[in-house]
Scaffold this motif. Sequence first.
Motif, PDB file in Angstrom:
ATOM      1  N   PHE A  24       0.801  -1.228   0.000  1.00 24.91           N
ATOM      2  CA  PHE A  24       0.000   0.000   0.000  1.00 24.91           C
ATOM      3  C   PHE A  24       0.833   1.277   0.000  1.00 24.91           C
ATOM      4  O   PHE A  24       0.281   2.357   0.211  1.00 24.91           O
ATOM      5  N   SER A  25       2.126   1.162  -0.227  1.00 26.23           N
ATOM      6  CA  SER A  25       2.939   2.369  -0.281  1.00 26.23           C
ATOM      7  C   SER A  25       2.465   3.239  -1.440  1.00 26.23           C
ATOM      8  O   SER A  25       2.197   2.768  -2.539  1.00 26.23           O
ATOM      9  N   GLY A  26       2.316   4.514  -1.172  1.00 28.57           N
ATOM     10  CA  GLY A  26       1.845   5.424  -2.198  1.00 28.57           C
ATOM     11  C   GLY A  26       0.340   5.562  -2.262  1.00 28.57           C
ATOM     12  O   GLY A  26      -0.170   6.413  -2.993  1.00 28.57           O
ATOM     13  N   ASN A  27      -0.394   4.753  -1.496  1.00 29.12           N
ATOM     14  CA  ASN A  27      -1.850   4.871  -1.468  1.00 29.12           C
ATOM     15  C   ASN A  27      -2.223   5.876  -0.390  1.00 29.12           C
ATOM     16  O   ASN A  27      -2.059   5.610   0.803  1.00 29.12           O
ATOM     17  N   ASP A  28      -2.733   7.027  -0.802  1.00 27.37           N
ATOM     18  CA  ASP A  28      -2.996   8.086   0.171  1.00 27.37           C
ATOM     19  C   ASP A  28      -4.242   7.833   1.013  1.00 27.37           C
ATOM     20  O   ASP A  28      -4.566   8.626   1.899  1.00 27.37           O
ATOM     21  N   ARG A  29      -4.940   6.729   0.752  1.00 31.42           N
ATOM     22  CA  ARG A  29      -6.095   6.384   1.591  1.00 31.42           C
ATOM     23  C   ARG A  29      -5.731   5.382   2.685  1.00 31.42           C
ATOM     24  O   ARG A  29      -6.603   4.966   3.441  1.00 31.42           O
ATOM     25  N   VAL A  30      -4.456   5.018   2.755  1.00 33.09           N
ATOM     26  CA  VAL A  30      -4.002   4.073   3.785  1.00 33.09           C
ATOM     27  C   VAL A  30      -2.920   4.715   4.639  1.00 33.09           C
ATOM     28  O   VAL A  30      -1.920   5.213   4.114  1.00 33.09           O
ATOM     29  N   THR A  31      -3.133   4.686   5.947  1.00 27.32           N
ATOM     30  CA  THR A  31      -2.110   5.127   6.903  1.00 27.32           C
ATOM     31  C   THR A  31      -1.691   3.907   7.712  1.00 27.32           C
ATOM     32  O   THR A  31      -2.531   3.257   8.339  1.00 27.32           O
TER      33      THR A  31
END
Length: 219
Positions: free
Chosen positions: A84-91
């Motif tokens: 999920f790196s780069g997915n701005d909906r995942v922290t």
Amino acid sequence: MFSESYPEFMLRWYLYRRWRRPPNPTRKAEFTFYKLMNSSPRGGLFIDLGANVGDVTNRALGYGMRVIAFEPDPVARRVLTERFSGNDRVTIIPKAVGASARTAMFYQRPDIANVGKTQSSSLLETHEHASGSQLEVEVIDLVQFLRDLREPVSVIKMDIEGAEVECLEVLFESGIYRNIGSMLVETHDRLFPHLSGRLDRIRDRIAAEQLSHISLDWG
């Protein structure tokens, strides 16, 4: 879990129900998840406690959710981060959760090189962890974390290998459980029988208050 697409799963689910075959616990958990997500608001906040390699996170994203994923195990978290790196909906938060902020020992199985075995990593030690690695991790105060968010939480999924007991207790003590849309919790009585009495009291309270938004039979 989640080894097939949603349409494939639902077709198999209803065929099994037509044949009156009881679903196994994993399939029942998937059905509960899909039913909940179909009724949850798009763009809501999903908190994945014990995200592991991110299978549940990925499905929540498919429903338009924003996800905060907690995973203290570095082996599982490496896969989670790559996925999920780069997915701005995942922290991704590399910490455990509990009733209080602290550092604690975290136990891994000896065969931890097999990423599938990271699902047993835990703040509570069992016979499965004999000869396995131990590392110190940071534990976040779950109630304080939720208060600091200052926004509603649509769903909390909790699969944290025994630590769910202390988390549920403080959620009830604080009253913040009333502000959470839904909770899916996998309990681990079979692994930690000394926690069964505390879980029974939690179940009794859920029944007494008729809290349909909290499921302790998930997973």
